[in-house]
Design an enzyme around this catalytic site. Structure first.
Site, PDB file in Angstrom:
ATOM      1  N   CYS A 116      30.120  27.710  23.979  1.00 17.89           N
ATOM      2  CA  CYS A 116      28.933  27.243  24.806  1.00 17.89           C
ATOM      3  C   CYS A 116      28.857  25.683  25.013  1.00 17.89           C
ATOM      4  CB  CYS A 116      27.621  27.569  24.164  1.00 17.89           C
ATOM      5  SG  CYS A 116      26.352  27.612  25.530  1.00 17.89           S
ATOM      6  N   HIS A 166      28.889  33.416  23.376  1.00 18.77           N
ATOM      7  CA  HIS A 166      28.833  33.334  21.935  1.00 18.77           C
ATOM      8  C   HIS A 166      29.319  34.376  21.263  1.00 18.77           C
ATOM      9  CE1 HIS A 166      25.872  30.074  21.840  1.00 18.77           C
ATOM     10  NE2 HIS A 166      25.547  30.284  23.211  1.00 18.77           N
ATOM     11  N   GLU A 212      29.665  34.535  17.962  1.00 18.01           N
ATOM     12  CA  GLU A 212      29.102  34.659  16.428  1.00 18.01           C
ATOM     13  C   GLU A 212      27.954  35.804  16.494  1.00 18.01           C
ATOM     14  OE1 GLU A 212      28.866  32.185  18.585  1.00 18.01           O
ATOM     15  OE2 GLU A 212      26.948  30.977  18.400  1.00 18.01           O
TER      16      GLU A 212
END
Ligand code: XMP
Length: 605
Positions: free
Chosen positions: A81, A172, A174
């Site tokens: 990002c 993202h 994660e």
């Protein structure tokens, strides 16, 4: 020792960096959080760098303060990002404000980048951004394009320069909503950076024991043992390293603990061989008199903290521990959040970092064997050290204990927020529920700021499944409200009157009873581990002329307590708890808190 391969994660704010670190550590590779202003030399010991996203920074802005010489380092760099956009910008690409994109998207892979090895041609990823890379830097290629139902295809959603080993993802990886994010991280950490996956709990504990022996030499160690997971695991690890006879444990009953807690804690330590140097002080009277008459939550917190320090210092000099090292069960987020206060909003001070302790740290007299671990890793370590499940999986319990779960009041209703009653009446009429604003205030957090506002209580048939959605509307439409609870009687009331109430033994005993009922209920229903934490709160309120304590049950799901969602409890358990708690003397009502964090914090205070 410490020859593990490591990945550094540059923390650009929010919780992204911690989440990434946890995911990397699950690959058995140690990940450490670095701050953007850390000098470039700090990065030398890492085999790869990950640049996190940011909730507040925009790569569109010219100067984001970090040392761009990290791009000269000969290690792979991956950005998510904001980090992705920073990479593109650094190498001469263009970043522009574009339409906001939030939620799931499909990533269509292009080419065959090693970072996507083993993945399907289309992957579900999670987007949350307002800027985009609109022109690629020279030498970079587009390795993924994303599209979502709501917008046009998003170019440069994943980019790479294979020669330089620079990679950027607009999404993202994660978060769990990126379904194969873990594989992407694995490809980066293990293959591209070449890290050896050898950071296991077993190895960690053996190495940490060695470090403890080195630091302690022949000195004894002194640890404050609250009975919580961190201090207990810390004690057992110290015991393994030095032998329990060199570990002094001090348990202080501050009068704000749970029912039978001190006795159980002491018993658990005895079972682990800590009987010789196990010290106990019942300081409950002293804490309660220091707290007498106090209403303001921050003052309560400060008094509890100060009294604790006084008792601790007196005991330490009584036991003559001058030659001892002070051990603390500080865990990784504590050290990061206290150090990196610029971006993380500090809602509370960490007692592990008060000035007196800082001075000891500077002199090398503090030992913190868990300082590199996240909570979930501390629990894993506890299991590896053979601690019983009920100890390892205990809910987190705040340092000030039940002191912050007894809402205190001078008996005066807070000033009305203009327009609040009217807005609530409108919403109640539209949705067909009963609703009232409770005449008390509790702590919350709105837009990263502390919000001391009022709770709304709702009642009516079939309400619970929709309560969280309804609550979300409340925070939008009713000013001055940061919390929502559901009346478990289902019937509501006509008048709620605030009473004066401070910290007293009588109130604490009632809270302890209610708390024991809820903890017992969670265990009986097999929910103790699913629910992350479940504060029980006493609010000094009389309802329709009856009772003096309103009891709130606050079960939450959370990862790191920075955000939380209300945990759903089965109706049968709620019925049981309602019946048992409302039968306790002086209870005026029982409610279930369905507030998310934000806007409410977990504790009411
Ligand atoms: P809040 O209420 O801020 O709480 O959402 C987040 C987590 O922190 C715990 N907590 C504390 N722990 N000292 C502590 O050691 C404190 O003063 C304190 N205040 C809150 C809370 O129980 C929750 O897990």
């Amino acid at each position: 020792m410490d020859a593990h391969d490591k990945i550094s994660i540059v923390d650009f704010g929010g919780q992204y960096a911690h989440l990434i670190a946890t995911k990397v550590r699950r690959l058995k590779v140690l990940a450490e959080i670095l701050q953007p202003e850390d000098p470039v030399e700090r990065f030398a010991e890492f085999k790869g760098i990950i640049l996190s996203g940011s909730p507040s920074l925009s790569a569109y802005d010219e100067d984001n303060a970090y040392d761009s010489r990290i791009y000269d380092l000969p290690v792979p760099i991956l950005g998510f990002c904001f980090g992705h956009q920073e990479i593109a910008k650094h190498y001469g690409g263009r970043v522009e404000h574009t339409q906001r994109e939030y939620g799931p998207a499909v990533l269509t892979l292009r080419g065959s980048s090693p970072i996507f090895r083993g993945l399907a041609p289309e992957e579900t990823v999670w987007m949350s951004h307002g800027d985009s890379v609109t022109a690629l830097p020279e030498g970079f290629e587009e390795i993924g394009v994303s599209s979502s139902e709501r917008g046009p295809a998003h170019r440069n959603a994943a980019i790479a320069h294979q020669g330089l080993r620079r990679y950027g993802f607009q999404f993202h990886p994660e978060v769990d909503d990126t379904l194969h994010g873990e594989e992407m991280l694995r490809n980066f950490v293990l293959d591209i950076c070449g890290c050896r996956p050898d950071w296991t709990m077993d190895l960690f504990s053996r190495e940490e024991e060695e470090r403890i022996r080195e630091q302690a030499h022949d000195r004894p160690v002194f640890l404050l043992a609250s009975g919580g997971v961190d201090s207990t695991v810390c004690a057992v690890l110290l015991g393994e390293a030095l032998g329990p006879e060199r570990v002094h444990l001090l348990h202080i009953d501050n009068g704000l603990l749970r029912k039978n807690e001190s006795a159980e804690v002491l018993e658990a330590f005895r079972r682990h061989g800590f009987d010789r140097n196990l010290h106990f002080v019942d300081a409950s009277e002293r804490f309660l008199s220091a707290l007498a008459g106090v209403v303001e939550p921050e003052r309560k917190r400060r008094i509890i903290g100060d009294t604790f320090l006084e008792v601790f210092q007196e005991e330490a000099s009584r036991l003559d521990l001058r030659d001892c090292l002070l051990a603390q069960g500080t865990i990784y987020p504590d050290t990061i959040e206290t150090g990196g206060t610029k971006r993380a909003d500090v809602i509370k001070t960490h007692h592990n970092r008060v000035p007196a302790v800082e001075a000891l740290i500077a002199r090398g007299q503090v030992i913190e064997p868990l300082r590199e671990l996240y909570k979930v890793e501390v629990r894993e370590l506890g299991e590896a050290l053979g601690l019983p499940e009920e100890l390892v999986w205990r809910h987190p319990f705040p340092g000030p204990g039940l002191g912050i779960r007894l809402l205190c009041s001078d008996g005066r209703a807070p000033d009305r927020t203009p327009g609040a009653e009217e807005a609530l009446a409108r919403l109640a009429a539209q949705t067909g529920v009963g609703a009232a604003i409770l005449p008390v205030r509790s702590v919350g957090v709105k837009a990263d700021l502390r919000a001391y506002e009022q709770p709304v209580i709702l009642w009516g048939p079939g309400l619970l499944p929709h309560a969280e959605t309804l609550a979300a509307r409340l925070y939008q439409e009713v000013p001055g409200v940061n919390r929502c609870v559901v009346d478990l009687s289902g019937k509501g009331f006509k008048a709620a009157k605030p009473l004066a109430g401070t910290v007293t033994r009588e109130r604490l005993d009632l809270l302890r009873e209610a708390d024991a009922m809820v903890m017992g209920g969670l265990r009986r229903h097999g929910l103790y581990r699913t629910v992350w934490q479940c504060p029980i709160v006493l609010v000094p309120l009389e309802l329709d002329g009856r009772g003096r304590e309103f009891v709130v049950i606050r079960p939450v799901l959370s990862e790191r307590a920075m955000t939380a969602r209300p945990a759903l409890l089965p109706a049968s358990l709620l019925d049981e708890l309602y019946a048992a708690i409302s039968a306790l003397p002086g209870v005026s009502g029982v409610a279930l808190d369905v507030t998310t964090k934000p806007p409410g914090t977990i504790e009411w205070e």
